[in-house]
Design a protein around this motif. Sequence first.
Motif, PDB file in Angstrom:
ATOM      1  N   ARG A   7      -9.131  -4.797   3.490  1.00  0.00           N
ATOM      2  CA  ARG A   7      -9.631  -4.079   4.664  1.00  0.00           C
ATOM      3  C   ARG A   7      -8.575  -3.135   5.235  1.00  0.00           C
ATOM      4  O   ARG A   7      -8.908  -2.170   5.926  1.00  0.00           O
ATOM      5  N   GLN A   8      -7.295  -3.399   4.959  1.00  0.00           N
ATOM      6  CA  GLN A   8      -6.231  -2.523   5.450  1.00  0.00           C
ATOM      7  C   GLN A   8      -6.056  -1.284   4.570  1.00  0.00           C
ATOM      8  O   GLN A   8      -5.550  -0.262   5.033  1.00  0.00           O
TER       9      GLN A   8
ATOM     10  N   ARG B 180       0.836  -1.196   0.000  1.00  0.00           N
ATOM     11  CA  ARG B 180       0.000   0.000   0.000  1.00  0.00           C
ATOM     12  C   ARG B 180       0.872   1.248   0.000  1.00  0.00           C
ATOM     13  O   ARG B 180       2.061   1.201   0.340  1.00  0.00           O
TER      14      ARG B 180
ATOM     15  N   MET C 102      -6.252  -8.058   3.189  1.00  0.00           N
ATOM     16  CA  MET C 102      -5.444  -6.978   2.624  1.00  0.00           C
ATOM     17  C   MET C 102      -6.321  -5.777   2.274  1.00  0.00           C
ATOM     18  O   MET C 102      -5.969  -4.622   2.545  1.00  0.00           O
TER      19      MET C 102
END
Length: 314
Positions: free
Chosen positions: A286-287, A243, A284
Amino acid sequence: MSAAAPPDLPIPPRGLRHWPVWFGVAVCMGLARLPWPLQRAMGAAVGWLALRLMPSRRRAARTNLALCMPELSTSERERLLRENFRDVGIGLFEFARAWWGDAAPMRQTARIEGLDILGRLQAEGRGVLLVSGHFMTLEMCGRLLCDHVSLAGMYRRHRSPVMEWAVLRGRLGYASAMFGNGDTRAAIRHLKRGGLLWYAPDQDMRGKDTVFAPFFGIPAATITATHQFARLTGCAVVPFFHRRIPGKDGGDRYLLRIGEPLAPFPTDDAAADGSAVNAAIEAMVRQAPSQYLWLHRRFKRQPDGVSRYSREAS
């Protein structure tokens, strides 16, 4: 590990009908060399325009957010929708920069967790299938990871020979190899030799072997290739999260996190393995929900034959 020199690929056709694509590639290569703060601002503007000028994709993203995040209020989902289109716009410039630009500004602030996991698995002589989702940071973070490991990738070939040449030339400047969606045997050989292969199996790929497995609690047509790769090669299936973290000072940081292998994997049940992969990708998402590709109609095919997008709201 430094990036490899771009390969000498055969030059694609230059006939008149290919000129629009050649022009588009030339423009994108020029934009890829702009300063990152300017690219980021331009990407946010592109996302703002896309939200207003792409109604079908806006409806798909809105439907996906309603299906996957019902715990959010309508206003919270609308805010996330706007953030998502902004990050899609920024991501387009990240893709171009990864392929044809300079990754030094990103490299200076990137943090990679879990490289020791890859080292341990390779020391055991196992191939590694890095499983990720379609986040807008996938191309830039793939390039950043290639600074440290020899990594190959799988990708969907472009219909235009000019675009195929340009993107493949860019990717092979840092990846050790690229396998098209028809190069399954070559990918299997790579894994059997103990190689690292990056793969994103979170889209509905028509024409491929699929099972229905839950994604955010909703049946999703899930490709069985992850199960098959692990069964045929004995490779470890390892989640790979990445991210971009916006900084308060206007700068960005990149976080790359390599997880422990999925276990037990593979099992005798392709649907159960598909569920395990989808659960890893859901965690992943949700992050970093705004950086996921919600524009894709992930739930178009359903067990009952009724698309989840048949009554999309505008």
